[in-house]
Design an enzyme around this catalytic site. Structure first.
Site, PDB file in Angstrom:
ATOM      1  N   THR A 196       8.122 -74.121  62.139  1.00 44.66           N
ATOM      2  CA  THR A 196       7.348 -74.871  61.142  1.00 44.66           C
ATOM      3  C   THR A 196       5.859 -74.530  61.220  1.00 44.66           C
ATOM      4  O   THR A 196       5.203 -74.326  60.199  1.00 44.66           O
ATOM      5  CB  THR A 196       7.527 -76.388  61.359  1.00 44.66           C
ATOM      6  OG1 THR A 196       8.920 -76.666  61.432  1.00 44.66           O
ATOM      7  CG2 THR A 196       6.926 -77.171  60.218  1.00 44.66           C
ATOM      8  N   GLN A 219      18.920 -70.856  65.834  1.00 47.08           N
ATOM      9  CA  GLN A 219      19.490 -71.104  64.506  1.00 47.08           C
ATOM     10  C   GLN A 219      18.588 -70.489  63.435  1.00 47.08           C
ATOM     11  O   GLN A 219      18.939 -70.489  62.263  1.00 47.08           O
ATOM     12  CB  GLN A 219      19.604 -72.614  64.267  1.00 47.08           C
ATOM     13  CG  GLN A 219      20.529 -73.319  65.248  1.00 47.08           C
ATOM     14  CD  GLN A 219      20.467 -74.830  65.072  1.00 47.08           C
ATOM     15  OE1 GLN A 219      19.562 -75.497  65.567  1.00 47.08           O
ATOM     16  NE2 GLN A 219      21.433 -75.373  64.360  1.00 47.08           N
ATOM     17  N   ASP A 240      14.414 -65.798  61.360  1.00 45.01           N
ATOM     18  CA  ASP A 240      13.109 -65.183  61.101  1.00 45.01           C
ATOM     19  C   ASP A 240      12.690 -64.131  62.121  1.00 45.01           C
ATOM     20  O   ASP A 240      11.654 -63.495  61.971  1.00 45.01           O
ATOM     21  CB  ASP A 240      12.034 -66.286  61.003  1.00 45.01           C
ATOM     22  CG  ASP A 240      12.046 -67.232  62.223  1.00 45.01           C
ATOM     23  OD1 ASP A 240      12.362 -66.789  63.343  1.00 45.01           O
ATOM     24  OD2 ASP A 240      11.724 -68.430  62.031  1.00 45.01           O
ATOM     25  N   HIS A 288      22.774 -67.762  63.296  1.00 40.29           N
ATOM     26  CA  HIS A 288      22.877 -67.779  61.837  1.00 40.29           C
ATOM     27  C   HIS A 288      22.370 -66.482  61.202  1.00 40.29           C
ATOM     28  O   HIS A 288      22.084 -66.443  60.013  1.00 40.29           O
ATOM     29  CB  HIS A 288      22.140 -68.999  61.255  1.00 40.29           C
ATOM     30  CG  HIS A 288      22.796 -70.301  61.632  1.00 40.29           C
ATOM     31  ND1 HIS A 288      22.131 -71.500  61.673  1.00 40.29           N
ATOM     32  CD2 HIS A 288      24.068 -70.582  62.012  1.00 40.29           C
ATOM     33  CE1 HIS A 288      22.965 -72.466  62.063  1.00 40.29           C
ATOM     34  NE2 HIS A 288      24.142 -71.928  62.275  1.00 40.29           N
ATOM     35  N   CYS A 304      26.593 -54.990  54.694  1.00 41.30           N
ATOM     36  CA  CYS A 304      27.659 -54.936  53.696  1.00 41.30           C
ATOM     37  C   CYS A 304      28.689 -56.015  54.013  1.00 41.30           C
ATOM     38  O   CYS A 304      29.015 -56.250  55.168  1.00 41.30           O
ATOM     39  CB  CYS A 304      28.307 -53.561  53.747  1.00 41.30           C
ATOM     40  SG  CYS A 304      29.767 -53.435  52.693  1.00 41.30           S
ATOM     41  N   SER A 351      17.618 -80.265  64.810  1.00 46.34           N
ATOM     42  CA  SER A 351      18.149 -81.618  64.594  1.00 46.34           C
ATOM     43  C   SER A 351      19.480 -81.783  65.329  1.00 46.34           C
ATOM     44  O   SER A 351      19.981 -82.892  65.468  1.00 46.34           O
ATOM     45  CB  SER A 351      18.351 -81.861  63.100  1.00 46.34           C
ATOM     46  OG  SER A 351      19.310 -80.938  62.600  1.00 46.34           O
ATOM     47  N   ASN A 401      11.932 -82.322  70.154  1.00 39.48           N
ATOM     48  CA  ASN A 401      12.107 -82.285  68.696  1.00 39.48           C
ATOM     49  C   ASN A 401      11.221 -83.337  68.040  1.00 39.48           C
ATOM     50  O   ASN A 401      10.892 -84.345  68.659  1.00 39.48           O
ATOM     51  CB  ASN A 401      13.583 -82.546  68.339  1.00 39.48           C
ATOM     52  CG  ASN A 401      13.915 -82.153  66.911  1.00 39.48           C
ATOM     53  OD1 ASN A 401      13.470 -81.105  66.433  1.00 39.48           O
ATOM     54  ND2 ASN A 401      14.661 -82.978  66.221  1.00 39.48           N
ATOM     55  N   ILE A 428       5.953 -79.141  68.233  1.00 40.96           N
ATOM     56  CA  ILE A 428       6.510 -78.192  69.209  1.00 40.96           C
ATOM     57  C   ILE A 428       5.421 -77.271  69.761  1.00 40.96           C
ATOM     58  O   ILE A 428       5.357 -77.023  70.962  1.00 40.96           O
ATOM     59  CB  ILE A 428       7.598 -77.311  68.546  1.00 40.96           C
ATOM     60  CG1 ILE A 428       8.607 -78.155  67.798  1.00 40.96           C
ATOM     61  CG2 ILE A 428       8.230 -76.365  69.543  1.00 40.96           C
ATOM     62  CD1 ILE A 428       9.672 -78.776  68.577  1.00 40.96           C
TER      63      ILE A 428
HETATM   64 ZN   LIG Z   1      30.211 -51.179  53.109  1.00 39.38          ZN
END
Ligand SMILES: [Zn+2]
Length: 262
Positions: A39, A115, A118, A135, A143, A210, A234, A252
């Protein structure tokens, strides 16, 4: 599949000194980070007043894998937004990311599960082989039909050169940012690595998450059951505050440097 944890998020004590001592004692730390650590890098959120999806509803459609696969128009709009730099600002690591570096230097960082998509942990200096991007990452593209993977920037160059929906150069399949979309399963190997890291840690340090998105949030109670200490940092309450050994709330990038030291 990604799902949400139902849980009690009642108030718990804030204990910075205790958290600092637990971190200083730990020998094998698995860190789990979420959006809260980025953030302060100015990364926009998704659903706030200036959120990415509030301003670009088409981008929200693209975040669902079946829309993305089935609607060429959704893909074209999404690639155009990316190529114009409208989905991601030019962001840099902040003091929160940098606060984790001493753990690596002391040799106590087992694994950093994030998670976030970036790559700011790697840009801050954390070794890429320590990081599990549960993630995925927006800085790469891949692909959906084969293993082809490349830098996002290379695909965006194709978009800017006149290919509105660039396909896979190997198999002709649909290309997408290398992130896990809603409706898409996690990469099994990444989830296994995260679970193993939770099992082997003597401290699970959860930062800026969270802890409501499953299955990754489940490594928190899993690690605790295996005997690890649990420290949560958090801005908001989490469903696991009640089983934590210490809970610290606040910004943080301000709190973390104090907790970890140098
Ligand atoms: Zn492919």
């Amino acid at each position: 599949m990604i799902g949400r944890v139902e849980g009690d998020s009642g108030e718990s004590p804030v204990d910075e000194a205790e958290a600092g001592e637990i971190i200083a004692r730990a020998k094998r730390i698995t860190v789990l980070t979420g959006a809260g650590i980025s953030t302060d890098s100015g990364l926009p959120d998704f659903r706030g007043p200036n959120g990415l999806w509030t301003k670009n509803p088409e981008a929200e459609k693209a975040s669902n894998i079946s829309n993305y696969v089935n609607e060429p128009e959704v893909r074209k709009i999404n690639w155009a937004l990316r190529a114009d730099g409208k989905l991601w600002a030019n962001v840099h690591p902040n003091d929160g990311h940098r606060a984790l570096l001493p753990l690596q230097e002391r040799g106590v960082l087992h694994t950093l599960v994030t998670q976030n998509v970036d790559e700011l942990h790697q840009l801050s200096g954390i070794a890429a082989d320590k990081v599990v991007e549960i993630h995925g990452t927006t800085r790469k593209a891949g692909c959906l039909s084969c293993d082809y993977r490349t830098e996002m920037e290379a695909v965006l160059e194709r978009v800017r050169s006149g290919e509105p929906d660039p396909d896979c150069p190997v198999c002709g399949g649909i290309m997408k940012s290398a992130t896990i979309s809603f409706g898409q399963a996690l990469v099994a190997e990444d989830l296994s690595r995260a679970q193993l890291a939770a099992d082997e840690a003597d401290l699970l340090l959860a930062i800026g998450s969270s802890l409501t998105v499953n299955p990754i949030a489940s490594i928190v109670p899993r690690s605790k059951r295996r005997g690890a200490a649990l420290v949560i940092v958090n801005g908001e309450p989490t469903p696991f505050d009640t089983i934590a050994d210490a809970v610290v709330r606040g910004s943080i990038s301000e709190v973390l440097p104090r907790l970890i030291g140098s």
